[in-house]
Design an enzyme around this catalytic site. Structure first.
Site, short mmCIF file in Angstrom:
data_model
loop_
_atom_site.label_atom_id
_atom_site.label_comp_id
_atom_site.label_asym_id
_atom_site.label_seq_id
_atom_site.Cartn_x
_atom_site.Cartn_y
_atom_site.Cartn_z
CE1 TYR A 34 -4.45 -1.51 0.62
CE2 TYR A 34 -3.07 -3.09 1.50
CZ TYR A 34 -4.04 -2.54 0.97
OH TYR A 34 -5.30 -3.62 0.68
CG HIS A 36 -7.80 -1.08 -4.10
ND1 HIS A 36 -7.54 -2.39 -3.51
CD2 HIS A 36 -7.58 -0.21 -3.04
CE1 HIS A 36 -7.06 -2.25 -2.08
NE2 HIS A 36 -7.04 -0.86 -1.80
CG HIS A 83 -14.46 -0.80 5.07
ND1 HIS A 83 -13.38 -0.93 4.37
CD2 HIS A 83 -14.01 -0.52 6.39
CE1 HIS A 83 -12.38 -0.70 5.34
NE2 HIS A 83 -12.67 -0.71 6.39
#
Length: 619
Positions: free
Chosen positions: A231, A264, A413
């Site tokens: 990330y 993403h 989520h």
């Protein structure tokens, strides 16, 4: 005059070989006619608006379109380096066991296509109902194009039901010739999975205004780390004094060659209470990342692999810039690099389309579901444990305008244990409409999804969000919280007009949870410490998770009063008494949708379709 008499016909006797030759000639003619007929219904390449790479190397590229009138999906699969065939299909969570598959295989000379399924041991079987319908196959300089069709619902118990939400696509590459479908050993082939939303909403693209401007929030030519998951965080900022604008569209910007690595991306706006934020460009989990970046949580844009451009409704736009708005933005990119490529550079990100001509309404984002608190917990070893968060009629009555709001998009989520998420609109005790649902939800695939139809919410309505969790791989309770091994249950709904209500969530009343721990102590030999100095997570961790303790916790969450968080954007609750609120009473549930079976075209033999692909290569 002499009349002629016809002579008796002397017919030669056919040999078995000649009869067989005529039979197979007729079959070949029939197949040619069939292929021509099928190709007449083959969609053109331009008719496939959605595209995603299936494998990290980009050797398999899937394109598709959705026909809601036909209730079917048309697939176009590009195979860039065909060897001896491939498997493509769907399963509940990406497993190769109990999967629904379309299979192309070859023995080196002859090639076949068929609809198959795998059993619990992974053994392949030809499906008695051939529902992956081959439409055509053609070679091109870039590879082999395989076109086929599949109805959403086939009413075949061996088939996957294609629904709204996430679909786990699976693929396998056959690198050696095989002489039959049953000879394929799926455990020995190169294989993988890709997650997509197959059933895209059929939404009319609004016309963009003449004063449209664009802004790209992109990574600054970073080197993608040579590890499977990264990330990456990058801080950007708007110009000093940037006035208020409306974001009305955004789309991904992917560096060429990295389409299979960029999983993403999200753009977050930082909290306006801070005058400045430090610059940062590096892994999001690095110890070097400044703590202040944790206050950049307001989502401006979110994209996931397979998603297209996101459009706001013509009457609304997402405000950014101007007084009370931070000019600092955080880009977060999830790189998925399972082949551990080294030295790949990337400048991917998101392109925002914005206008100074403000639309009628500011769009807002509201959080529904559960408060991030450890009082909501899931016992270990559960295959499907439900937790529910409420946005009650009392809160919407107080906080929503008389004309209501319109929800047009949603982002679900959870953390790693989440398996399903659904939000339902209830009015006067009756469930009226599903706002958004994902029965195959994956925490590894989260995107803002435009809804098929706008959902109107009025004062006094209730929004009920339920999450299903699986903790079969865990040995102790999973509590609610911000940590990745803790859990969340959230639906970020995008709506207009924007109101002061930013968070409408709940949690079980802490006093009733304390009673639960006391009850566990009374009926179990192992004591759970309920001392004030012991935290709620520690109390949950010490519970002996027998059937009684599990059932009582489920019951508690199903009847105990709740603590409501009916919060403004300032994180302050609206005036009122929000503790020990009763659970909403639901007197009428929505009916489960019944899959629509397609009309039966007649019996199709459980046999593969032969394909003339020529002799396939042998390495």
């Amino acid at each position: 005059m002499q009349t002629s008499r016809s002579k008796p016909c002397s017919c030669p006797s056919f040999k078995l070989r000649e009869v067989a030759s005529m039979y197979f000639t007729m079959i070949a003619v029939f197949l040619v006619i069939l292929v021509v007929a099928l190709q007449g219904s083959v969609p053109r390449g331009s008719d496939f608006p959605y595209k995603v790479p299936l494998d990290p190397q980009g050797l398999l590229e899937l394109s598709w379109n959705v026909s809601y009138p036909e209730q079917a999906v048309h697939f176009q699969l590009l195979v860039r380096d065909l060897q001896f065939g491939l498997l493509f299909g769907m399963s509940d969570r990406g497993e190769f066991e109990n999967a629904d598959l379309a299979v192309l295989w070859s023995d080196g000379r002859n090639s076949y296509f068929g609809d198959a399924w795998s059993d619990a041991k992974g053994q392949l079987h030809m499906d008695s109902q051939q529902d992956y319908q081959l439409l055509g196959a053609r070679r091109a300089p870039e590879g082999l194009y395989l076109l086929f069709r599949r109805a959403f619902s086939t009413c075949d118990p061996k088939d996957y039901l294609i629904e709204d939400g996430t679909v786990h696509l699976i693929y396998g590459i056959l690198e050696k010739p095989v002489h039959s479908l049953q000879a394929i050993n799926i455990s020995a082939i190169h294989r993988g999975l890709q997650r997509v939303q197959l059933l895209k909403p059929n939404i009319t693209v609004p016309e963009l205004p003449s004063d449209i401007k664009t802004m790209e929030i992109t990574a600054p030519d970073v080197v993608i780390p040579s590890q499977e998951t990264t990330y990456w965080c990058y801080m950007a900022e708007l110009a000093e004094g940037f006035p208020k604008h409306h974001i009305i569209m955004y789309e991904p910007v992917i560096t060429a060659g990295n389409e299979a690595l960029v999983h993403h991306m999200e753009v977050f706006q930082c909290a306006a209470k801070f005058d400045s934020f430090p610059h940062y460009n590096g892994p999001c989990d690095s110890k070097m990342k400044p703590d202040r970046l944790n206050y950049c949580r307001h989502v401006l844009a979110a994209w996931a692999m397979g998603a297209q451009a996101f459009y706001y409704p013509e009457e609304a736009g997402l405000a950014f810039g101007g007084p009370g708005s931070s000019r600092y933005l955080r880009l977060e990119i999830h790189y998925h690099n399972p082949l551990v490529f080294k030295g790949r550079r990337d400048s991917s990100g998101i392109r925002l389309y914005y206008t100074a001509t403000l639309r009628r309404y500011d769009a807002g984002i509201m959080e529904l579901g559960l408060v991030y608190t450890p009082v909501m917990a899931i016992p270990p070893g559960e295959d499907a444990f439900l937790l529910t968060g409420y946005c009650t009629d009392k809160c919407t009555q107080l906080a929503l305008p008389a004309a209501g709001i319109r929800i047009f998009a949603s982002q679900l989520h959870t953390h790693l244990a989440g398996r399903k998420v659904v939000t339902v609109l209830s009015r006067d005790g009756r469930e009226r409409q599903v706002v958004n649902a994902d029965g195959h939800y994956s925490p590894h695939f989260q995107e803002i999804r435009m809804l098929k139809e706008v959902v109107a919410v009025f004062p006094g309505d209730e929004l009920i969000t339920t999450c299903t969790y699986n903790t079969e791989d865990r040995s102790r309770a999973t509590v609610g919280g911000f940590g990745i091994l803790e859990e969340m249950c959230v639906n970020y709904v995008h709506y207009y007009p924007q109101t002061q209500l930013e968070l409408c969530k709940s949690a079980v009343d802490p006093g009733y949870l304390h009673r639960y721990f006391n009850l566990v102590n009374r009926f179990n030999d192992e004591e759970v410490c309920t001392c004030p100095q012991v935290s709620v997570p520690q109390q949950f961790f010490s519970v002996p998770w027998n059937t009684f303790n599990r059932d009582v916790l489920k019951s508690l969450y199903g009847f105990a009063p709740i603590s409501m968080h009916c919060n403004k954007s300032s994180a302050v609750r609206f005036p009122g008494d929000w503790e020990k609120q009763p659970l909403p009473t639901i007197t009428e549930r929505l009916r489960e949708p019944v899959p629509r079976c397609p009309p039966t075209p007649g019996p199709r033999p459980a046999a593969p379709v032969p394909l003339n692909l020529g002799e396939l290569r042998r390495d």
